[in-house]
Structure formats: structure tokens, C-alpha cells
Design a protein around this motif. Structure first.
Motif, PDB file in Angstrom:
ATOM      1  N   TRP A 116       1.169  -1.299   0.384  1.00 11.22           N
ATOM      2  CA  TRP A 116      -0.369  -0.074   0.088  1.00 11.22           C
ATOM      3  C   TRP A 116       0.808   1.634   0.378  1.00 11.22           C
ATOM      4  O   TRP A 116       1.849   0.989   0.467  1.00 11.22           O
ATOM      5  CB  TRP A 116      -0.668   0.166   1.427  1.00 11.22           C
ATOM      6  N   ARG A 141      -0.554  -0.961  -3.800  1.00 17.20           N
ATOM      7  CA  ARG A 141      -2.448  -0.092  -4.211  1.00 17.20           C
ATOM      8  C   ARG A 141      -2.122   0.916  -3.756  1.00 17.20           C
ATOM      9  O   ARG A 141      -1.393   1.600  -2.721  1.00 17.20           O
ATOM     10  CB  ARG A 141      -3.193  -1.192  -3.594  1.00 17.20           C
ATOM     11  N   VAL A 143      -3.637   4.533  -2.572  1.00 16.31           N
ATOM     12  CA  VAL A 143      -4.841   4.951  -2.192  1.00 16.31           C
ATOM     13  C   VAL A 143      -4.701   6.377  -1.307  1.00 16.31           C
ATOM     14  O   VAL A 143      -4.145   6.282  -0.554  1.00 16.31           O
ATOM     15  CB  VAL A 143      -5.431   4.049  -1.317  1.00 16.31           C
ATOM     16  N   THR A 144      -5.734   6.826  -0.925  1.00 20.28           N
ATOM     17  CA  THR A 144      -6.172   8.265   0.169  1.00 20.28           C
ATOM     18  C   THR A 144      -6.263   7.463   1.578  1.00 20.28           C
ATOM     19  O   THR A 144      -6.784   5.888   1.968  1.00 20.28           O
ATOM     20  CB  THR A 144      -7.708   8.579   0.156  1.00 20.28           C
ATOM     21  N   ARG A 146      -8.861   7.236   3.793  1.00 14.90           N
ATOM     22  CA  ARG A 146     -10.039   7.177   3.483  1.00 14.90           C
ATOM     23  C   ARG A 146      -9.850   5.662   3.443  1.00 14.90           C
ATOM     24  O   ARG A 146     -10.627   4.930   3.897  1.00 14.90           O
ATOM     25  CB  ARG A 146     -11.027   8.595   3.472  1.00 14.90           C
ATOM     26  N   GLN A 147      -9.579   5.832   1.756  1.00 12.66           N
ATOM     27  CA  GLN A 147      -9.985   4.014   1.453  1.00 12.66           C
ATOM     28  C   GLN A 147      -9.217   3.818   2.103  1.00 12.66           C
ATOM     29  O   GLN A 147      -9.394   2.271   2.364  1.00 12.66           O
ATOM     30  CB  GLN A 147      -9.248   4.549   0.071  1.00 12.66           C
ATOM     31  N   ASP A 150     -11.019   2.356   5.628  1.00 11.58           N
ATOM     32  CA  ASP A 150     -12.112   1.926   5.055  1.00 11.58           C
ATOM     33  C   ASP A 150     -12.036   0.556   4.038  1.00 11.58           C
ATOM     34  O   ASP A 150     -12.623  -0.573   4.772  1.00 11.58           O
ATOM     35  CB  ASP A 150     -13.018   2.758   3.992  1.00 11.58           C
ATOM     36  N   SER A 151     -10.658   0.359   3.978  1.00 10.05           N
ATOM     37  CA  SER A 151     -10.283  -1.383   3.621  1.00 10.05           C
ATOM     38  C   SER A 151     -10.146  -2.303   4.399  1.00 10.05           C
ATOM     39  O   SER A 151      -9.849  -3.090   4.720  1.00 10.05           O
ATOM     40  CB  SER A 151      -9.195  -1.094   2.353  1.00 10.05           C
TER      41      SER A 151
END
Length: 153
Positions: A116, A141, A143-144, A146-147, A150-151
Motif C-alpha cells: 500500500w 495499491r 489509495v487515500t 480514507r480509502q 475503509d479497506s
């Protein structure tokens, strides 16, 4: 044997946002990401170059971070990554044209075997994947904060 903890690069902008949130008593996705590293739920991946970039960013006058606090915070980040997550980089990776400094972030993720890359500036990395495709570059990956949070649910 696979790592139990996800290996995660927190971009400088995420770390700076986390420190600001902590100083102001806010509960934000960047601060939650840092909290995951502090609790040992993720393996933070960084490099000496990213720690130096963090120190430079924390010196911006508009942030008003005292020098001692900036150094202490950068020390915590480096300690969280050490020993397995503090990786060497060469500075030779040149896959991003928009902002050469972001190449160090990608190189850190790749050298650190991160799954990540968490950034507040996902658009800075968008040239690494085909439009409409998932934001992934060489199994990392992007991502932000928040993402990423959430993951984890």
C-alpha cells in the motif's frame, strides 16, 4: 510465510496531516493511519530520503511546528519503520514525470515490498496506471487515507 501486517508507505503529506490533526485534537483518516502504525497493526515502510523530506516539510513556516517537535516526530516515524521497514533507495527510479520527488515515494514502496501507498495526492501518481484501471503499480495499491482506513473494516 506471508507478512501478518500490511506493509504501508504513508506519504509525507499524510504524516504532516496526522501531526496537525494530533496537535489540534482532530480525528482524521491520516491520524488513524498513523495510529495503525503506532499500535503495530501495519508495518510502516519509509526511507531516509522520505524522513528527510518529512523534516523539510515540517519546517514550512505556515505549519508552525517547533524544530524540536519536527525532529521528535521524524524520529518516531523512523523508529516505527525500523528495522524491517526502513529501506534504502537509490534515487534512480524515474517513472513519474510530473513531480520527480514522488519517484522517491514509489521507490520506497517497491524496495520495502509495500502493498500500500497511502497519499493525500493520489492524482500525483495517476500516470502510473491506465485511466479507468485500479490504482495499482507493480502490486502497490495507491489509495487515500480514507480509502485505506475503509479497506481495514
Amino acid at each position: 510465510m506471508a507478512d501478518r501486517q500490511p506493509r504501508v508507505v504513508l506519504d509525507t503529506n499524510v504524516l504532516v496531516s496526522a501531526l496537525i490533526a494530533q496537535n489540534r485534537g482532530w480525528d482524521t483518516p491520516p491520524l488513524r493511519c498513523l495510529g495503525l502504525a503506532l499500535r503495530g497493526e501495519i508495518q510502516l515502510i519509509t526511507s531516509p530520503g522520505l524522513v528527510a523530506e518529512l523534516l523539510r516539510a515540517l519546517r514550512y513556516a505556515k505549519l508552525r511546528v517547533p524544530v524540536e517537535r519536527a525532529h521528535a516526530f521524524a524520529g518516531v516515524v523512523a523508529a516505527l519503520a525500523d528495522p524491517d521497514g526502513l529501506v534504502r533507495t537509490t534515487g534512480r527510479l524515474a517513472v513519474l514525470r510530473r513531480d520527480d520527488a514522488d519517484n522517491l515515494v514509489i521507490e520506497t514502496a517497491l524496495n520495502g515490498r509495500a502493498g500500500w501507498l497511502v497519499t493525500g495526492n493520489i492524482r500525483h501518481f495517476a500516470e502510473l496506471w491506465t485511466p479507468g484501471a485500479p490504482p495499482v503499480f507493480r502490486d502497490v495499491r495507491v489509495v487515500t487515507p480514507r480509502q485505506f482506513i475503509d479497506s481495514r473494516r
